[in-house]
Every structure is written in C-alpha cells, then in structure tokens.
Write a protein that holds these residues in place. Structure first.
Motif, PDB file in Angstrom:
ATOM      1  N   SER A  61       0.634  -0.887  -0.647  1.00 37.20           N
ATOM      2  CA  SER A  61      -0.569  -0.020   0.047  1.00 37.20           C
ATOM      3  C   SER A  61       0.884   1.291  -0.173  1.00 37.20           C
ATOM      4  N   GLY A  62       1.804   1.296   0.843  1.00 41.70           N
ATOM      5  CA  GLY A  62       2.337   2.298   0.855  1.00 41.70           C
ATOM      6  C   GLY A  62       2.184   4.018   1.556  1.00 41.70           C
ATOM      7  N   ASP A  63       1.472   4.140   1.371  1.00 42.22           N
ATOM      8  CA  ASP A  63       0.321   5.436   0.895  1.00 42.22           C
ATOM      9  C   ASP A  63      -0.856   5.547   2.250  1.00 42.22           C
ATOM     10  N   GLY A  64      -1.292   6.607   2.281  1.00 47.95           N
ATOM     11  CA  GLY A  64      -1.710   6.951   3.428  1.00 47.95           C
ATOM     12  C   GLY A  64      -1.340   6.211   4.886  1.00 47.95           C
ATOM     13  N   GLY A  65      -0.155   6.184   5.141  1.00 47.83           N
ATOM     14  CA  GLY A  65      -0.059   6.294   6.236  1.00 47.83           C
ATOM     15  C   GLY A  65      -0.148   5.101   6.988  1.00 47.83           C
ATOM     16  N   ILE A  66      -0.004   4.144   5.620  1.00 44.79           N
ATOM     17  CA  ILE A  66       0.144   2.416   5.981  1.00 44.79           C
ATOM     18  C   ILE A  66       1.120   1.794   5.376  1.00 44.79           C
ATOM     19  N   ASP A  67       1.735   1.385   6.047  1.00 44.87           N
ATOM     20  CA  ASP A  67       2.720   0.617   6.138  1.00 44.87           C
ATOM     21  C   ASP A  67       3.024  -1.129   5.649  1.00 44.87           C
ATOM     22  N   GLY A  68       2.116  -1.787   5.844  1.00 44.91           N
ATOM     23  CA  GLY A  68       1.859  -2.848   5.129  1.00 44.91           C
ATOM     24  C   GLY A  68       0.794  -3.177   5.709  1.00 44.91           C
ATOM     25  N   ARG A  74      -3.861 -18.035   9.264  1.00 41.99           N
ATOM     26  CA  ARG A  74      -3.480 -18.817   7.990  1.00 41.99           C
ATOM     27  C   ARG A  74      -4.521 -18.550   7.394  1.00 41.99           C
ATOM     28  N   LEU A  75      -5.149 -18.209   7.485  1.00 45.21           N
ATOM     29  CA  LEU A  75      -6.914 -18.685   6.495  1.00 45.21           C
ATOM     30  C   LEU A  75      -7.224 -16.893   5.682  1.00 45.21           C
ATOM     31  N   GLY A  76      -6.556 -16.257   6.102  1.00 46.34           N
ATOM     32  CA  GLY A  76      -6.356 -14.728   5.578  1.00 46.34           C
ATOM     33  C   GLY A  76      -8.604 -14.130   6.460  1.00 46.34           C
ATOM     34  N   LEU A  77      -8.832 -14.743   7.557  1.00 48.68           N
ATOM     35  CA  LEU A  77     -10.201 -14.597   7.666  1.00 48.68           C
ATOM     36  C   LEU A  77     -10.247 -13.083   8.038  1.00 48.68           C
ATOM     37  N   ASP A  78      -8.742 -12.171   8.292  1.00 50.32           N
ATOM     38  CA  ASP A  78      -8.590 -11.034   9.180  1.00 50.32           C
ATOM     39  C   ASP A  78      -8.086 -10.733   8.526  1.00 50.32           C
ATOM     40  N   VAL A  79      -7.181  -9.251   8.477  1.00 42.41           N
ATOM     41  CA  VAL A  79      -6.588  -8.461   8.010  1.00 42.41           C
ATOM     42  C   VAL A  79      -5.615  -7.903   9.274  1.00 42.41           C
ATOM     43  N   ILE A  80      -4.277  -7.442   9.601  1.00 38.62           N
ATOM     44  CA  ILE A  80      -3.803  -6.589  10.052  1.00 38.62           C
ATOM     45  C   ILE A  80      -3.156  -5.533   9.480  1.00 38.62           C
ATOM     46  N   TYR A  81      -3.412  -4.342   9.391  1.00 40.13           N
ATOM     47  CA  TYR A  81      -2.425  -2.845   9.518  1.00 40.13           C
ATOM     48  C   TYR A  81      -1.859  -2.389   9.904  1.00 40.13           C
ATOM     49  N   ILE A  82      -0.125  -2.715   9.200  1.00 38.81           N
ATOM     50  CA  ILE A  82       1.239  -2.440   9.969  1.00 38.81           C
ATOM     51  C   ILE A  82       1.703  -1.173   9.588  1.00 38.81           C
ATOM     52  N   GLN A  83       2.395  -0.585  10.684  1.00 34.57           N
ATOM     53  CA  GLN A  83       3.042   1.122  10.456  1.00 34.57           C
ATOM     54  C   GLN A  83       4.960   1.065  11.016  1.00 34.57           C
ATOM     55  N   ALA A  84       5.007   0.652  10.844  1.00 35.09           N
ATOM     56  CA  ALA A  84       6.939   0.327  11.158  1.00 35.09           C
ATOM     57  C   ALA A  84       8.247   1.470  10.967  1.00 35.09           C
ATOM     58  N   LYS A  85       7.941   2.190  11.943  1.00 38.77           N
ATOM     59  CA  LYS A  85       8.932   3.033  12.656  1.00 38.77           C
ATOM     60  C   LYS A  85      10.386   3.012  13.016  1.00 38.77           C
ATOM     61  N   ARG A  86      11.550   3.141  12.003  1.00 36.00           N
ATOM     62  CA  ARG A  86      12.682   2.532  12.718  1.00 36.00           C
ATOM     63  C   ARG A  86      13.939   4.155  13.183  1.00 36.00           C
ATOM     64  N   TRP A  87      12.895   4.750  14.612  1.00 32.78           N
ATOM     65  CA  TRP A  87      12.970   6.043  15.189  1.00 32.78           C
ATOM     66  C   TRP A  87      14.149   6.615  16.000  1.00 32.78           C
ATOM     67  N   ASP A  88      14.511   7.556  16.281  1.00 33.21           N
ATOM     68  CA  ASP A  88      15.534   7.107  17.547  1.00 33.21           C
ATOM     69  C   ASP A  88      14.539   7.920  18.566  1.00 33.21           C
ATOM     70  N   GLY A  89      13.545   9.316  18.180  1.00 33.61           N
ATOM     71  CA  GLY A  89      12.629   9.904  18.896  1.00 33.61           C
ATOM     72  C   GLY A  89      11.765   8.721  20.105  1.00 33.61           C
ATOM     73  N   VAL A  90      11.753   9.429  20.735  1.00 35.60           N
ATOM     74  CA  VAL A  90      10.534   9.070  21.123  1.00 35.60           C
ATOM     75  C   VAL A  90       8.844   9.462  20.105  1.00 35.60           C
ATOM     76  N   VAL A  91       7.855   8.577  19.948  1.00 32.17           N
ATOM     77  CA  VAL A  91       6.762   8.393  19.223  1.00 32.17           C
ATOM     78  C   VAL A  91       5.750   9.104  20.049  1.00 32.17           C
TER      79      VAL A  91
END
Length: 172
Positions: A61-68, A74-91
C-alpha cells in the motif's frame, strides 16, 4: 544463592545483553531490512501464513499512513495493518493519531505500530480510548519478541535444570 538461582541470574544477564545487541543491530539496519525483520517476526508469531505471502503484502500500500498489511491468521479471515518506524526519538500521540486515521480510511479495526524507540504516555493512553485496536510495540518489546521467536538470533547452547520427582519415589 542456590545453583538454580545462579543459573537464572546468568540467563537473565545473557538475555538482556542479546536483547540490547539485537535492538542496536535493528536500529543500524536499512529501512528495507527493518521491514523484513517486521515480516519475519509476524510470520514467526503465526500471522500472515508464510513469509512469501506476508512479504508480498507488506509494503504494497505504501501510502495513506499504512506501511503494510498482513493476514491475522493463515486463512486470511481478517487483516492487520502495520506501521513500522525505525526512530531514535519518542513516538508521540500525533503519529498514533495519523495511523488511527489511516486505519479508519481503510475501514480497518486492527493495527500494529512497531518502532525501534519508545512511545509517550499520551500515545499509550490514546490507543486505550479509541475504537480501533492498535498494538504498540516499542524497541525493547521488539527485541524481546525477536529473541522469543528466534528472529535474528541463533541458539548456542541449552541447559535442562532437573529436580527430584518426589511423586515417583512416594509410589514405592
């Protein structure tokens, strides 16, 4: 200290050292490698089916604030959206609010926000009051999970601690 307590203390010291080492290595890695770490960890935790499927899902997806996006099971009954930030500062709360807004834009109810740093109290408080279920994984928890699920680590030895089974001897 008993021998068991000495062994437990030594294990905890080794565990802390490897967690610190793994977090440092993740922080120094490239963004694409960090994305791979996230995929590998989630797959080892039982999400996404297999690495190939999960790897295709992440970063699409890469846009709209979603990284993945990764399958919850395993069956794909539901999905989870992911945001992954390699940060030094506090989120802080604003970053979490952006992610929550991106989830709403996708009509999604579940998300995981993973960072190599930490979250402010306001960010943690915010996820507890919103409708969407957002799990926050900070750098310390990320390192612990990587060790628990054998991502980026290898086993160099193992020890079994045994004690007398008094039930065995009571049945004489």
């Amino acid at each position: 200290m008993t021998p068991e307590e000495t062994l437990a203390a030594a294990y905890n010291k080794l565990r802390s050292a490897i967690e610190s080492e793994i977090l440092s290595a993740v922080k120094e890695s490239s963004p694409s490698f960090f994305e791979r770490v996230v995929v590998d960890l989630l797959v080892k935790m039982g999400y996404g089916g297999n690495r190939q499927d999960a790897g295709r899902a992440l970063g699409k997806s890469g846009d709209g604030g979603i990284d993945g996006i990764i399958n919850e099971d395993r069956l794909g009954l539901d999905v989870i959206y992911i945001q992954a930030k390699r940060w030094d500062g506090v989120v802080g709360r604003p970053e979490i609010q952006k992610f929550a807004g991106a989830l709403q834009g996708q009509r999604a109810k579940k998300g995981v926000f993973i960072t190599t740093s930490s979250f402010t109290k306001e960010a943690k408080d915010y996820v507890s009051i919103i409708d969407s279920k957002i799990i926050l994984i900070d750098g310390i928890q990320l390192a612990k999970l990587m060790v628990d699920f054998n991502v980026g680590v290898s086993t160099v030895g193992g020890y079994e601690v045994k004690k007398l089974d008094s039930d065995y001897f009571d049945n004489e």
